[in-house]
Design a protein around this motif. Structure first.
Motif, short mmCIF file in Angstrom:
data_model
loop_
_atom_site.label_atom_id
_atom_site.label_comp_id
_atom_site.label_asym_id
_atom_site.label_seq_id
_atom_site.Cartn_x
_atom_site.Cartn_y
_atom_site.Cartn_z
N GLY A 137 0.81 -1.21 0.00
CA GLY A 137 0.00 0.00 0.00
C GLY A 137 0.85 1.26 0.00
N LEU A 138 1.92 1.27 0.80
CA LEU A 138 2.79 2.44 0.83
C LEU A 138 3.46 2.67 -0.53
CD1 LEU A 138 4.55 2.14 4.33
CD2 LEU A 138 2.94 3.90 3.57
N ARG A 139 3.91 1.58 -1.16
CA ARG A 139 4.55 1.74 -2.47
C ARG A 139 3.56 2.26 -3.51
NH1 ARG A 139 7.63 -2.85 -0.87
NH2 ARG A 139 6.03 -4.27 -1.67
N ALA A 140 2.31 1.79 -3.42
CA ALA A 140 1.30 2.29 -4.36
C ALA A 140 1.03 3.79 -4.14
CB ALA A 140 0.01 1.50 -4.20
N MET A 141 1.02 4.23 -2.89
CA MET A 141 0.78 5.64 -2.59
C MET A 141 1.95 6.51 -3.04
SD MET A 141 -0.89 5.32 1.22
CE MET A 141 -0.66 7.08 1.48
N ARG A 151 11.35 -0.10 0.59
CA ARG A 151 10.90 -1.07 1.58
C ARG A 151 11.21 -0.54 2.97
NH1 ARG A 151 14.07 -6.55 0.76
NH2 ARG A 151 12.91 -7.07 2.65
N LEU A 152 10.36 -0.88 3.91
CA LEU A 152 10.54 -0.47 5.29
C LEU A 152 11.62 -1.31 5.96
CD1 LEU A 152 6.80 -0.10 6.39
CD2 LEU A 152 8.39 1.75 5.79
N PRO A 153 12.20 -0.81 7.05
CA PRO A 153 13.17 -1.63 7.78
C PRO A 153 12.52 -2.93 8.26
CG PRO A 153 13.25 0.66 8.52
CD PRO A 153 12.06 0.55 7.61
#
Length: 564
Positions: A137-141, A151-153
């Motif tokens: 979801g974060l990558r899409a936003m 990518r997150l830690p």
């Protein structure tokens, strides 16, 4: 959970109470037997640790203990900081301010207690996976297309373990500190305001020092739960003392080495208890003999009020809402596609059977200890009660390891005896039948029963005991016809807490469950270890559902009447 509010109140003044004559010796003997059952695993642990050689100890220190102590110390420091800041800040927000949704938030902040630490680690490992819903979801936003770009830690880290454990353990601090803030005299804060203190200075210079004993109680309980954790630490790659005990015992088959690590862990627990006692030594400073006017919350209107509600909802959403939604979604998908397997039904039955029998044993043991202190008050029964309550401070792995030694020895003795007498051995009768696991549950959770029964007995006037005795009823008849009916609410509350804690217990269950027997907790552990998170969602959801009721009931404890 049951020990939180009991630790807040100063001990009542000692009164010389005339012991009830007749029948007391049998109850004192029963209390001594229960206390001996609790102490036996500790003594067995010391004996087993002494079987290891000096060379073994030096090897353990160099390769196991030193790294594990370092990881454990960092984990305890981090979790202690998170739960103290989060729990105390939220308690002040709810106790000292009035805003929309405050009454609902008051009890909702306790909901993360219903999520065991290994379940929240289980859920967030899937949610935060590079291909999981959160990062996708974060990558899409943000306009990224692959994990290589963003990518997150990795949550599999010490920092991730501190964050997740803090999310589910902060209510241990929030509950007693909220009660302490609610009990503080409004006159003290008004006097500080008249002397020119701002709201922030009132909190830091007056309210916070007065709440220090409650903070110490809650933080020490949270740290003991952190020490007891095995699932979250192992899932997240943190090598704590608990994980080291499990690896040394199960993987390396080194029982003396595991016992030596367990003794080190007991020293850490004793240090935590000593620090908590030291911090509470001046707790009477917080109260007074005169009637006090409770703290009046300050009204927050408009954006400030809604901002306070939103701030309070963040830990509820992260520690309870997100895991619950994911579990409901995954469990629903699994049930729709494959239904509930026969294996899961068998594990549910095994869980309920073990929890039910353990709850009955714990209630009987707690009644024996508490009723003996009622019949024969004095230093002896008081000491027996304290010894019987020691198991609550011992992590599940330590209890399991201590229980294994005497039950294993008794199993071998029974096996040799039946072999000599009948030509047929019994094998691991106690361990294989689940008796050893029930024994571990008894040691671990007896303090909940003792505390609950003692608080219930304290509400029954002693004049009723003497009246029953004058009518010719002995202690057994008085207990059956007088005390048990009056103790029903206290017994139900204690039974509920023990039952749920037994369902959630992973450490002792993982190490002592009979061969071929799985509970919901061990099933979830196995699925997470294999990476098949969808299959464990139903078991995790059942455990969370079982814990919600007691948490809602617990939310009523310590709530201030005037302020709501």
């Amino acid at each position: 959970m049951a020990a939180i509010d009991a630790n807040l109140a100063p001990p009542p003044p000692r009164r010389q109470t005339r012991p009830l004559s007749g029948g007391g010796f049998a109850w004192v003997l029963a209390s001594a037997l229960v206390a001996a059952l609790v102490i036996a695993p500790v003594l067995a642990l010391i004996w087993q640790a002494a079987q290891g050689s000096t060379g073994l100890w030096s090897h353990l220190w160099a390769h196991v203990l030193a790294p594990a102590l370092g990881q454990t110390a960092l984990l305890l420091a981090g979790v202690g900081l998170v739960v103290t800041v989060l729990g105390t800040g939220l308690a002040w927000l709810v106790a000292a301010h009035d805003f929309p949704g405050r009454r609902w938030l008051d009890w909702a902040l306790l909901l993360p207690l219903a999520v065991p630490s290994y379940i929240i680690a289980f859920v967030y490992l899937e949610l935060s996976h590079p291909l999981g819903p959160l990062q996708e979801g974060l990558r899409a936003m943000l306009g990224y297309s692959s994990p290589r770009e963003f990518r997150l830690p990795d949550i599999r880290s010490l920092a991730g373990a501190i964050f997740l454990l803090g999310l589910v353990l902060y209510p241990y601090v929030y509950l007693p500190v909220r009660a302490m803030f609610a009990m503080q005299a409004a006159g003290l804060l008004e006097a500080g305001r008249m002397l020119g203190c701002t709201r922030a200075r009132l909190f830091t210079r007056l309210a916070l020092p007065l709440a220090r004993p409650a903070i110490a109680v809650g933080a020490s309980l949270a740290l003991m739960e952190t020490l007891n954790d095995i699932g979250a630490a192992e899932f997240l790659g943190v090598r704590t003392l608990t994980v080291s005990i499990y690896a040394t015992w199960v993987t390396r088959s080194d029982l003396p080495g595991a016992a030596q690590i367990a003794l080190v862990m007991l020293v850490v627990v004793a240090g935590l208890v000593a620090c908590e006692r030291l911090a509470r030594r001046q707790q009477r400073f917080a109260g007074g003999a005169q009637r006090i006017r409770p703290l009046e919350p300050v009204r927050l209107a408009g954006l400030a009020g809604w901002g306070a509600l939103g701030l309070g909802l963040v830990p509820v959403a992260l520690g309870f809402g997100a895991p619950l939604i994911w579990l409901l979604s995954e469990a629903g998908s699994r049930i729709a596609s494959a239904g509930i397997s026969a294996q899961l039904w068998a594990e549910l039955r095994a869980t309920l059977c073990l929890a039910g029998s353990a709850t009955l044993a714990v209630l009987i043991g707690g009644m024996a200890v508490s009723f003996a202190a009622r019949l024969v008050p004095g230093r002896l029964t008081e000491t027996l009660g304290r010894l019987a309550s020691l198991g609550y401070a011992m992590p599940g792995t330590v209890v399991a390891l201590g229980v294994l030694v005497p039950t294993g020895a008794l199993d071998r003795w029974i096996d040799r005896g039946t072999e000599a007498a009948f030509g047929q051995g019994t094998g691991l009768l106690l361990i294989g039948s689940g008796v050893a696991l029930g024994y571990a549950y008894l040691v671990r959770f007896l303090a909940i029963s003792v505390g609950g029964v003692e608080s219930g007995l304290a509400q029954i006037p002693r004049a009723l005991d003497h009246a029953a005795r004058s009518l010719g009823h002995g202690p057994g008849a008085s207990l059956r016809r007088l005390h048990l009916p009056l103790l029903r609410p206290a017994l139900i509350a204690a039974a509920l807490l023990v039952f749920v804690d037994t369902m959630k217990e992973l450490s002792a269950t993982l190490l002592l469950r009979p061969l071929g027997v799985e509970t919901l907790a061990t099933h979830l552990y196995g699925e997470a270890a294999r990476g098949s998170y969808e299959d464990g969602a139903i078991a995790a959801l059942a455990i969370v559902a079982a814990g919600i009721g007691p948490v809602i009931a617990l939310s009523r404890i310590g709530r201030a009447k005037p302020g709501g």
